[in-house]
Design a protein around this motif. Structure first.
Motif, PDB file in Angstrom:
ATOM      1  N   GLY A 271      41.205  39.073  48.227  1.00 30.15           N
ATOM      2  CA  GLY A 271      40.287  37.970  47.961  1.00 30.15           C
ATOM      3  C   GLY A 271      39.682  37.967  46.573  1.00 30.15           C
ATOM      4  O   GLY A 271      38.826  37.130  46.270  1.00 30.15           O
ATOM      5  N   VAL A 272      40.122  38.874  45.702  1.00 33.24           N
ATOM      6  CA  VAL A 272      39.487  39.048  44.392  1.00 33.24           C
ATOM      7  C   VAL A 272      40.364  38.474  43.284  1.00 33.24           C
ATOM      8  O   VAL A 272      41.571  38.739  43.228  1.00 33.24           O
ATOM      9  N   LEU A 273      39.768  37.684  42.417  1.00 31.85           N
ATOM     10  CA  LEU A 273      40.470  37.113  41.265  1.00 31.85           C
ATOM     11  C   LEU A 273      40.077  37.868  40.011  1.00 31.85           C
ATOM     12  O   LEU A 273      38.891  37.927  39.652  1.00 31.85           O
ATOM     13  N   LEU A 274      41.052  38.439  39.324  1.00 29.51           N
ATOM     14  CA  LEU A 274      40.799  39.150  38.068  1.00 29.51           C
ATOM     15  C   LEU A 274      40.787  38.140  36.931  1.00 29.51           C
ATOM     16  O   LEU A 274      41.757  37.979  36.197  1.00 29.51           O
ATOM     17  N   ARG A 275      39.697  37.420  36.819  1.00 30.78           N
ATOM     18  CA  ARG A 275      39.534  36.412  35.770  1.00 30.78           C
ATOM     19  C   ARG A 275      38.042  36.261  35.539  1.00 30.78           C
ATOM     20  O   ARG A 275      37.306  35.818  36.420  1.00 30.78           O
ATOM     21  N   SER A 276      37.593  36.615  34.358  1.00 33.04           N
ATOM     22  CA  SER A 276      36.157  36.622  34.102  1.00 33.04           C
ATOM     23  C   SER A 276      35.629  35.251  33.682  1.00 33.04           C
ATOM     24  O   SER A 276      34.417  35.051  33.647  1.00 33.04           O
ATOM     25  N   ASP A 277      36.516  34.291  33.363  1.00 33.33           N
ATOM     26  CA  ASP A 277      36.051  32.942  33.054  1.00 33.33           C
ATOM     27  C   ASP A 277      35.341  32.359  34.271  1.00 33.33           C
ATOM     28  O   ASP A 277      35.731  32.602  35.419  1.00 33.33           O
ATOM     29  N   ARG A 278      34.350  31.551  34.034  1.00 27.76           N
ATOM     30  CA  ARG A 278      33.568  30.990  35.129  1.00 27.76           C
ATOM     31  C   ARG A 278      34.290  29.846  35.825  1.00 27.76           C
ATOM     32  O   ARG A 278      33.920  29.447  36.926  1.00 27.76           O
ATOM     33  N   GLN A 279      35.315  29.272  35.170  1.00 26.20           N
ATOM     34  CA  GLN A 279      36.058  28.165  35.753  1.00 26.20           C
ATOM     35  C   GLN A 279      37.541  28.530  35.880  1.00 26.20           C
ATOM     36  O   GLN A 279      38.033  29.459  35.246  1.00 26.20           O
ATOM     37  N   GLY A 280      38.233  27.735  36.693  1.00 25.18           N
ATOM     38  CA  GLY A 280      39.683  27.853  36.774  1.00 25.18           C
ATOM     39  C   GLY A 280      40.146  28.982  37.669  1.00 25.18           C
ATOM     40  O   GLY A 280      39.370  29.618  38.387  1.00 25.18           O
ATOM     41  N   THR A 281      41.443  29.247  37.605  1.00 25.91           N
ATOM     42  CA  THR A 281      42.037  30.271  38.451  1.00 25.91           C
ATOM     43  C   THR A 281      43.255  30.859  37.750  1.00 25.91           C
ATOM     44  O   THR A 281      43.543  30.522  36.593  1.00 25.91           O
ATOM     45  N   SER A 282      43.977  31.751  38.437  1.00 20.58           N
ATOM     46  CA  SER A 282      45.116  32.393  37.797  1.00 20.58           C
ATOM     47  C   SER A 282      46.075  32.931  38.854  1.00 20.58           C
ATOM     48  O   SER A 282      45.962  32.629  40.046  1.00 20.58           O
ATOM     49  N   HIS A 283      47.018  33.741  38.403  1.00 20.73           N
ATOM     50  CA  HIS A 283      48.060  34.332  39.239  1.00 20.73           C
ATOM     51  C   HIS A 283      48.366  35.710  38.661  1.00 20.73           C
ATOM     52  O   HIS A 283      47.676  36.184  37.784  1.00 20.73           O
ATOM     53  N   GLY A 284      49.414  36.345  39.126  1.00 22.34           N
ATOM     54  CA  GLY A 284      49.795  37.647  38.594  1.00 22.34           C
ATOM     55  C   GLY A 284      49.775  38.755  39.618  1.00 22.34           C
ATOM     56  O   GLY A 284      50.206  39.875  39.340  1.00 22.34           O
ATOM     57  N   SER A 285      49.272  38.474  40.831  1.00 23.78           N
ATOM     58  CA  SER A 285      49.156  39.505  41.864  1.00 23.78           C
ATOM     59  C   SER A 285      50.437  39.580  42.692  1.00 23.78           C
ATOM     60  O   SER A 285      51.300  38.710  42.616  1.00 23.78           O
ATOM     61  N   PRO A 286      50.563  40.604  43.563  1.00 22.85           N
ATOM     62  CA  PRO A 286      51.706  40.691  44.469  1.00 22.85           C
ATOM     63  C   PRO A 286      51.493  39.955  45.785  1.00 22.85           C
ATOM     64  O   PRO A 286      52.341  40.049  46.687  1.00 22.85           O
ATOM     65  N   TYR A 287      50.379  39.227  45.918  1.00 23.90           N
ATOM     66  CA  TYR A 287      50.083  38.569  47.190  1.00 23.90           C
ATOM     67  C   TYR A 287      50.908  37.288  47.349  1.00 23.90           C
ATOM     68  O   TYR A 287      51.421  36.720  46.386  1.00 23.90           O
ATOM     69  N   TRP A 288      51.003  36.839  48.610  1.00 29.79           N
ATOM     70  CA  TRP A 288      51.899  35.740  48.974  1.00 29.79           C
ATOM     71  C   TRP A 288      51.602  34.466  48.184  1.00 29.79           C
ATOM     72  O   TRP A 288      52.510  33.737  47.786  1.00 29.79           O
ATOM     73  N   HIS A 289      50.328  34.174  47.939  1.00 31.88           N
ATOM     74  CA  HIS A 289      50.013  32.938  47.228  1.00 31.88           C
ATOM     75  C   HIS A 289      50.588  32.923  45.816  1.00 31.88           C
ATOM     76  O   HIS A 289      50.805  31.862  45.240  1.00 31.88           O
TER      77      HIS A 289
END
Length: 533
Positions: free
Chosen positions: A459-477
């Motif tokens: 459930g954790v996003l490694l992105r310190s920006d206050r907006q937006g989202t990212s990818h890069g993990s091994p999870y299904w999404h």
């Protein structure tokens, strides 16, 4: 509208009831087309199905659709995914383990390497720009196999991004073009040619200012469909201020120079239109798919789903509007191929380089556990690792093991893997995913300096920006992507069986009657007509 509203999943259930048979032989296609939609998470095709009426609908109704497709590696990023799609092997074998990675020098320091950098291959017409080529890729790909089978084959690869266009062309010296953002023009490098073809310069001069010069991004989604996405005004998207349609250039761009215009347009649907328009010019200028007895190759990567997804998230009004736009472009591409190459004479594979995480604040609003890390938390991770490494050095302990033990005490860290834990045949499925991204010399991620692999809680996003989202993990999404085959005599089929993105290149080669190297990671998927693959 009734045929538009049906989702990919519903259509799958209908078609899977039909008995299947092995696809018969026939003449090889005159053209192989590989299409990647950057950051197209597979479930978005269902979420937004009612908004589609062109390319995505045709793919669903006439293509072979694999709804259980995924990347089988951990580092889900653009260069990695495109190289995997086009080579038939995992990152540990093709070598592109990230967009950027770290390599250790002889003196023990670490240097950053961009996936397609090459100082020996300057950009044609822009000598001050950083050089680009596929030299960092260890293996040949689909384009190379096609050219080996037919030395007269024509190879074209086009994208907004260099790290997409270059991997999809393998090591061939074909027509490979990407947009140099500060110039607002398509470029290539000296690896491919010493000067641009006349038709590229003409396109840059005449068409690019028109395509990239749009003053506004107006929403085209009809009011009846805007309920497919979340509300438009959302504090955790865009720049936190300009979060609603219409998006005005004069309000949102930073500066008045032409580069500011191009950088603003680069985060709208416009560059995808540029990619398609240049592809249409290349089809005519190079007469792609119109040779007797030959097979040409066209690769297109549409990047704007990624830019818009990072800024606004996959469930935003902006992404809905963008995917409607892309649906039209795909339909247009397919119509052009039918007209120029001939219906049934070309075969297409469509997939994506990676998926994406839904904006965590929105997920949390739905009652699920999700959040983004703060800058302080990311800094704390680095401090914990560095302090553990320093203490291990003083006390004569193993540095890597000490760092692993320390960072795993952080609540939002699920696990840190030692290199020996991911190679071979690890029992842990996540370790296996990291193993397929493993490199002895190219190190990635937050613990790259210690040559370790870090996995956060889901459930954790490694992105310190206050907006937006990212990818890069091994999870299904981040790993779940479309895998669709179309044309060349294939009939409509659906399957929920697992297939992997490294199967795309050998499958397209098989459909084209092209030999592939021995011991690829992926074998061609089995395709039946009228039923389940």
């Amino acid at each position: 509208m009734s045929r538009i509203i049906i989702t990919f999943a519903a259509l799958s259930a209908l078609l899977s009831c039909s008995p299947g048979s092995e696809r018969g032989g026939g003449e090889p296609p005159a053209m192989v087309v590989l299409v990647s939609v950057d950051q197209l998470r597979a479930d978005l095709l269902d979420e937004y199905a009612p908004a589609f009426s062109h390319g995505f609908v045709r793919l669903a109704q006439e293509g072979a659709v694999f709804t259980g497709a995924s990347h089988r590696h951990a580092t889900t990023s653009t260069a990695v995914g495109h190289t995997t799609l086009s080579t038939g092997v995992t990152p540990t074998r093709h070598g592109i383990v990230a967009n950027d990675w770290w390599e250790r020098t002889n003196d023990g320091s670490m240097v950053s390497v961009y996936s397609v950098e090459d100082t020996l291959s300057p950009i044609v017409g822009f000598p001050a720009a950083e050089g680009r080529s596929p030299r960092n890729i260890y293996v040949d790909g689909l384009a190379d196999w096609i050219l080996a089978a037919d030395p007269g084959a024509r190879v074209v690869s086009i994208s907004k991004k260099d790290r997409a266009a270059i991997p999809m062309a393998g090591h061939t010296r074909g027509h490979v073009y990407w947009i140099l953002e500060e110039a607002g023009a398509f470029v290539t490098s000296a690896y491919y040619r010493e000067e641009n073809p006349e038709w590229l310069d003409r396109f840059n001069a005449e068409r690019m200012p028109e395509i990239l010069g749009s003053p506004d991004w107006e929403r085209a989604t009809p009011d009846s469909l805007i309920g497919l996405a979340r509300r438009d005004a959302y504090a955790y998207e865009g720049d936190g201020e300009h979060t609603t349609f219409p998006h005005r250039r004069e309000e949102e761009r930073r500066g008045d120079l032409p580069e500011a215009q191009y950088r603003w347009t680069a985060r709208t649907p416009a560059p995808d239109r540029a990619v398609l328009e240049l592809a249409k010019v290349a089809l005519d200028e190079l007469q792609l798919g119109r040779r007797d007895g030959g097979t040409d190759y066209l690769a297109l990567s549409f990047s704007q789903t990624d830019y818009i997804g990072h800024d606004y998230g996959p469930m935003s009004q902006e992404q809905l509007d963008n995917l409607q736009h892309l649906d039209g472009l795909l339909g247009e591409l397919m119509e052009v191929l039918d007209q120029t190459v001939g219906a049934g004479r070309w075969v297409m594979g469509l997939s994506a380089d990676h998926g994406v995480r839904t904006i965590p604040e929105w997920v949390a609003e739905q009652g699920e556990d999700s959040r983004r890390l703060s800058r302080e938390e990311i800094r704390h991770l680095r401090e914990v690792a560095d302090e553990a490494a320093a203490a291990a050095t003083r006390e004569g302990n193993d540095v890597q093991e000490s760092v692993v033990a320390a960072v795993e005490e952080i609540p939002w860290v699920r696990e840190a893997f030692l290199p020996r834990e991911v190679v071979g045949e690890p029992a842990d499925s996540f370790a296996a995913l990291f193993g397929r991204s493993f490199s002895e010399t190219r190190h990635t991620g937050s613990l790259a300096r210690y040559e370790l692999y870090l996995q956060l809680e889901s459930g954790v996003l490694l992105r310190s920006d206050r907006q937006g989202t990212s990818h890069g993990s091994p999870y299904w999404h981040d790993r779940h992507v479309p895998f669709i085959l179309f044309g060349g005599g294939l009939e409509a089929t659906f399957s929920g069986e697992p297939v992997f993105t490294y199967q795309m290149a050998p499958t397209l080669a098989h459909l084209a009657g092209v030999a592939v190297p021995a011991e690829l990671d992926g074998e061609p998927v089995r395709i039946r007509s009228g039923g389940s693959p």
